[in-house]
Design a protein around this motif. Structure first.
Motif, PDB file in Angstrom:
ATOM      1  N   VAL A  59       1.805   2.465   8.504  1.00  9.75           N
ATOM      2  CA  VAL A  59       1.774   1.217   7.741  1.00  9.75           C
ATOM      3  C   VAL A  59       2.847   0.262   8.237  1.00  9.75           C
ATOM      4  O   VAL A  59       2.594  -0.936   8.454  1.00  9.75           O
ATOM      5  CB  VAL A  59       1.950   1.496   6.237  1.00  9.75           C
ATOM      6  CG1 VAL A  59       2.182   0.198   5.461  1.00  9.75           C
ATOM      7  CG2 VAL A  59       0.728   2.216   5.685  1.00  9.75           C
ATOM      8  N   ARG A  76      -2.691  -4.259  -4.197  1.00 12.36           N
ATOM      9  CA  ARG A  76      -1.847  -3.777  -3.102  1.00 12.36           C
ATOM     10  C   ARG A  76      -2.515  -3.943  -1.740  1.00 12.36           C
ATOM     11  O   ARG A  76      -1.869  -4.300  -0.746  1.00 12.36           O
ATOM     12  CB  ARG A  76      -1.455  -2.323  -3.361  1.00 12.36           C
ATOM     13  CG  ARG A  76      -0.505  -2.170  -4.537  1.00 12.36           C
ATOM     14  CD  ARG A  76      -0.134  -0.725  -4.829  1.00 12.36           C
ATOM     15  NE  ARG A  76       0.783  -0.659  -5.947  1.00 12.36           N
ATOM     16  CZ  ARG A  76       2.102  -0.874  -5.871  1.00 12.36           C
ATOM     17  NH1 ARG A  76       2.649  -1.151  -4.697  1.00 12.36           N
ATOM     18  NH2 ARG A  76       2.856  -0.795  -6.940  1.00 12.36           N
ATOM     19  N   ILE A  77      -3.802  -3.664  -1.674  1.00  8.60           N
ATOM     20  CA  ILE A  77      -4.516  -3.836  -0.408  1.00  8.60           C
ATOM     21  C   ILE A  77      -4.556  -5.312  -0.011  1.00  8.60           C
ATOM     22  O   ILE A  77      -4.385  -5.659   1.166  1.00  8.60           O
ATOM     23  CB  ILE A  77      -5.930  -3.245  -0.514  1.00  8.60           C
ATOM     24  CG1 ILE A  77      -5.844  -1.717  -0.525  1.00  8.60           C
ATOM     25  CG2 ILE A  77      -6.809  -3.723   0.646  1.00  8.60           C
ATOM     26  CD1 ILE A  77      -7.175  -1.006  -0.687  1.00  8.60           C
ATOM     27  N   VAL A 120       0.796  -1.235   0.000  1.00  7.98           N
ATOM     28  CA  VAL A 120       0.000   0.000   0.000  1.00  7.98           C
ATOM     29  C   VAL A 120       0.829   1.288   0.000  1.00  7.98           C
ATOM     30  O   VAL A 120       0.268   2.378  -0.161  1.00  7.98           O
ATOM     31  CB  VAL A 120      -0.978   0.031   1.199  1.00  7.98           C
ATOM     32  CG1 VAL A 120      -2.016  -1.066   1.058  1.00  7.98           C
ATOM     33  CG2 VAL A 120      -0.240  -0.075   2.530  1.00  7.98           C
ATOM     34  N   HIS A 121       2.127   1.195   0.151  1.00 14.95           N
ATOM     35  CA  HIS A 121       2.946   2.409   0.107  1.00 14.95           C
ATOM     36  C   HIS A 121       2.814   3.119  -1.250  1.00 14.95           C
ATOM     37  O   HIS A 121       3.105   4.313  -1.334  1.00 14.95           O
ATOM     38  CB  HIS A 121       4.411   2.085   0.371  1.00 14.95           C
ATOM     39  CG  HIS A 121       4.702   1.773   1.809  1.00 14.95           C
ATOM     40  ND1 HIS A 121       4.445   2.651   2.831  1.00 14.95           N
ATOM     41  CD2 HIS A 121       5.233   0.658   2.400  1.00 14.95           C
ATOM     42  CE1 HIS A 121       4.793   2.116   3.990  1.00 14.95           C
ATOM     43  NE2 HIS A 121       5.268   0.912   3.748  1.00 14.95           N
ATOM     44  N   SER A 159      -3.721   8.072   4.533  1.00 11.14           N
ATOM     45  CA  SER A 159      -3.267   7.275   5.675  1.00 11.14           C
ATOM     46  C   SER A 159      -4.354   6.331   6.157  1.00 11.14           C
ATOM     47  O   SER A 159      -4.088   5.171   6.501  1.00 11.14           O
ATOM     48  CB  SER A 159      -2.839   8.206   6.821  1.00 11.14           C
ATOM     49  OG  SER A 159      -1.697   8.956   6.466  1.00 11.14           O
ATOM     50  N   LEU A 199      -0.098   3.332  -3.097  1.00  8.92           N
ATOM     51  CA  LEU A 199      -1.497   3.516  -3.469  1.00  8.92           C
ATOM     52  C   LEU A 199      -1.725   4.837  -4.194  1.00  8.92           C
ATOM     53  O   LEU A 199      -2.660   4.954  -4.978  1.00  8.92           O
ATOM     54  CB  LEU A 199      -2.405   3.470  -2.235  1.00  8.92           C
ATOM     55  CG  LEU A 199      -2.811   2.101  -1.716  1.00  8.92           C
ATOM     56  CD1 LEU A 199      -3.933   2.250  -0.698  1.00  8.92           C
ATOM     57  CD2 LEU A 199      -3.224   1.163  -2.820  1.00  8.92           C
ATOM     58  N   LYS A 244      -4.804   3.398   3.695  1.00  8.56           N
ATOM     59  CA  LYS A 244      -3.696   2.446   3.765  1.00  8.56           C
ATOM     60  C   LYS A 244      -3.749   1.584   5.021  1.00  8.56           C
ATOM     61  O   LYS A 244      -3.312   0.431   5.010  1.00  8.56           O
ATOM     62  CB  LYS A 244      -2.362   3.186   3.715  1.00  8.56           C
ATOM     63  CG  LYS A 244      -2.031   3.804   2.378  1.00  8.56           C
ATOM     64  CD  LYS A 244      -0.698   4.533   2.433  1.00  8.56           C
ATOM     65  CE  LYS A 244      -0.331   5.153   1.099  1.00  8.56           C
ATOM     66  NZ  LYS A 244       0.971   5.862   1.150  1.00  8.56           N
ATOM     67  N   THR A 245      -4.251   2.122   6.108  1.00  5.95           N
ATOM     68  CA  THR A 245      -4.189   1.417   7.385  1.00  5.95           C
ATOM     69  C   THR A 245      -5.489   0.723   7.775  1.00  5.95           C
ATOM     70  O   THR A 245      -5.533   0.007   8.771  1.00  5.95           O
ATOM     71  CB  THR A 245      -3.793   2.387   8.512  1.00  5.95           C
ATOM     72  OG1 THR A 245      -4.732   3.478   8.557  1.00  5.95           O
ATOM     73  CG2 THR A 245      -2.391   2.939   8.284  1.00  5.95           C
ATOM     74  N   THR A 288      -4.824  -0.988  -7.032  1.00 10.30           N
ATOM     75  CA  THR A 288      -5.191  -0.721  -5.644  1.00 10.30           C
ATOM     76  C   THR A 288      -5.656  -1.991  -4.954  1.00 10.30           C
ATOM     77  O   THR A 288      -5.252  -2.279  -3.813  1.00 10.30           O
ATOM     78  CB  THR A 288      -6.309   0.348  -5.587  1.00 10.30           C
ATOM     79  OG1 THR A 288      -5.797   1.579  -6.102  1.00 10.30           O
ATOM     80  CG2 THR A 288      -6.803   0.552  -4.166  1.00 10.30           C
ATOM     81  N   SER A 297       1.422  10.554   4.116  1.00 13.75           N
ATOM     82  CA  SER A 297       0.682   9.477   3.466  1.00 13.75           C
ATOM     83  C   SER A 297       0.671   8.192   4.280  1.00 13.75           C
ATOM     84  O   SER A 297       0.258   7.147   3.783  1.00 13.75           O
ATOM     85  CB  SER A 297       1.251   9.202   2.076  1.00 13.75           C
ATOM     86  OG  SER A 297       2.601   8.766   2.165  1.00 13.75           O
ATOM     87  N   THR A 333       3.312   6.464   6.086  1.00 14.83           N
ATOM     88  CA  THR A 333       4.416   5.501   6.058  1.00 14.83           C
ATOM     89  C   THR A 333       4.692   4.892   7.427  1.00 14.83           C
ATOM     90  O   THR A 333       4.827   3.671   7.565  1.00 14.83           O
ATOM     91  CB  THR A 333       5.692   6.181   5.526  1.00 14.83           C
ATOM     92  OG1 THR A 333       5.441   6.700   4.215  1.00 14.83           O
ATOM     93  CG2 THR A 333       6.848   5.191   5.467  1.00 14.83           C
TER      94      THR A 333
END
Length: 393
Positions: A87, A240-241, A48-49, A109, A51, A112-113, A237, A82, A84
């Motif tokens: 994550v 990655r998720i 996800v870094h 953020s 995305l 991603k989380t 996406t 974002s 990092t």
């Protein structure tokens, strides 16, 4: 010894055995001067870094090193950008908290989380693509686009691309995973703008005529459609998720949008952050397209060190005063023997003496050679990594 000289000595090869870091590892033994071949882009932008493009973020491997070194119970990032730090904390089973003044940064953020039902997410991603590109819906949006879009959107997007993006946007509210769909829309809008392929970072004016493309070494035309980007980034996406869902652990990650000089932080024993650099990036402006499409609050005036304020002596003093306010606030929530890790390009030495002013102990100060740039930006610089220890209260 220069970074170049270090590269020429076998015993000083850049460190890449990240899982080997323990509390006993001495930071001064680690060569963090990674070159492209040491830490390729696909590794720096894993799961996800990547995305959504984001200028000014630090690489996740730095965060991983300090999480493994200090083994915190709770890590905070007052400039989470974002996401990092958050994550990486999720990947290693550490509770985390991040804050940022930018609503769009917080959206990234949070996406991603978050934890997902990936089967449900996959269905929603495919369904909105099908509905958004149905011929009747596109015809409706082609007729409405000029009236529902801002002047910025009309200037920066070809009519067909704009209608496709607006069509996609019109369905987002029908789904559970709306924030993921918003990020897909934003990422697609970034690529679909009327700009050159080699200048997606800082386009100044719309490009409406064919141009000599430095990226593809040929004559290219401005983008006329967005469908290909919406489709490509939807699938990327989801991939990655799914990849991150397989490694993220069941710990908490919280994101708060607000001014880190005054918000309340949870008690933490580690801070890992990369503050904005003075006079370098306007963090709201770099994602202007997202603010326009998503209609989210614009709080650029509250950015610390924004590029539009310049880097005069006055701007530098204002910047470091505001940075000090952030760390003074965070310091209230640090546990005994907590560490604060600050990654920053401090070429003006604005951070020198800051730890002492805050009543903290300088445990380490590392210099990291950075020779990897994106887009058409060139050059190299040194990044400072400060490690401070909370002083006695």
């Amino acid at each position: 010894m220069s970074a170049t000289a270090l590269y020429q000595q076998p015993r000083f090869l850049p460190f890449t055995e990240f899982e080997s870091v323990t509390p006993e590892t001495r930071l001064t033994d680690l060569n963090l001067n990674w070159r492209e071949r040491d830490l390729p882009e696909r590794v720096r932008t894993k799961h996800v870094h990547r995305l959504h493009p984001y200028l000014g973020k630090f690489i996740p491997q730095l965060v991983e090193i300090f999480l493994r070194k200090y083994k915190p119970k709770f890590v905070c990032d007052p400039f989470c950008g974002s996401g990092t730090t958050l994550v990486e904390a999720l990947a290693l089973g550490v509770n985390s908290f991040g804050s940022d003044i930018s609503q769009f940064n917080c959206l990234l953020s949070e996406v991603k989380t978050a934890s997902y039902d990936t089967e449900e997410l996959e269905w929603e991603i495919e369904d909105i693509l099908h509905r958004a590109f149905s011929p009747p819906q596109l015809r409706i949006m082609e007729d409405k686009a000029f009236y529902v879009a801002s002047s910025y959107l009309r200037d920066w997007f070809a009519p067909k691309a704009l209608s496709e993006l607006l069509s996609y946007r019109s369905f987002i509210s029908n789904y559970k995973n709306q924030d993921v769909l918003k990020v897909i829309l934003s990422r697609s809008a970034r690529s679909a703008r009327l700009t050159t392929h080699f200048d997606l970072d800082f386009p100044k004016v719309p490009t409406t005529e064919p141009y000599q493309c430095y990226k593809h070494t040929r004559i290219c035309k401005p983008t006329e459609t967005a469908r290909q980007f919406l489709t490509r980034y939807s699938h990327d996406t989801l991939k990655r998720i799914k990849a991150f869902s397989e490694i993220r652990q069941s710990v908490r990650a919280e994101v708060v949008c607000g001014d880190s000089r005054s918000i309340e932080f949870p008690e933490c024993d580690l801070v890992v952050t990369s503050p904005p650099y003075v006079g370098l990036i306007d963090y709201h402006e770099q994602h202007r397209y997202a603010y326009e499409f998503l209609d989210i609050p614009w709080q650029a005036d509250q950015e610390i060190g924004r590029a539009s304020r310049g880097n005069s002596r006055r701007a530098q003093q204002q910047y470091i005063d505001q940075i000090k306010e952030v760390f003074s606030n965070v310091q209230q929530y640090l546990t005994k023997d907590a560490r604060v890790v600050v990654v920053v390009h401090d070429r003006r030495q604005l951070y020198q003496g800051l730890a002492e002013e805050l009543g903290m102990e300088v445990e380490a100060e590392l210099q990291r050679h950075v020779n990897r740039r994106t887009g058409r930006r060139s050059g190299e610089f040194f990044e400072s990594v400060f490690v401070w220890k909370r002083g006695a209260r």
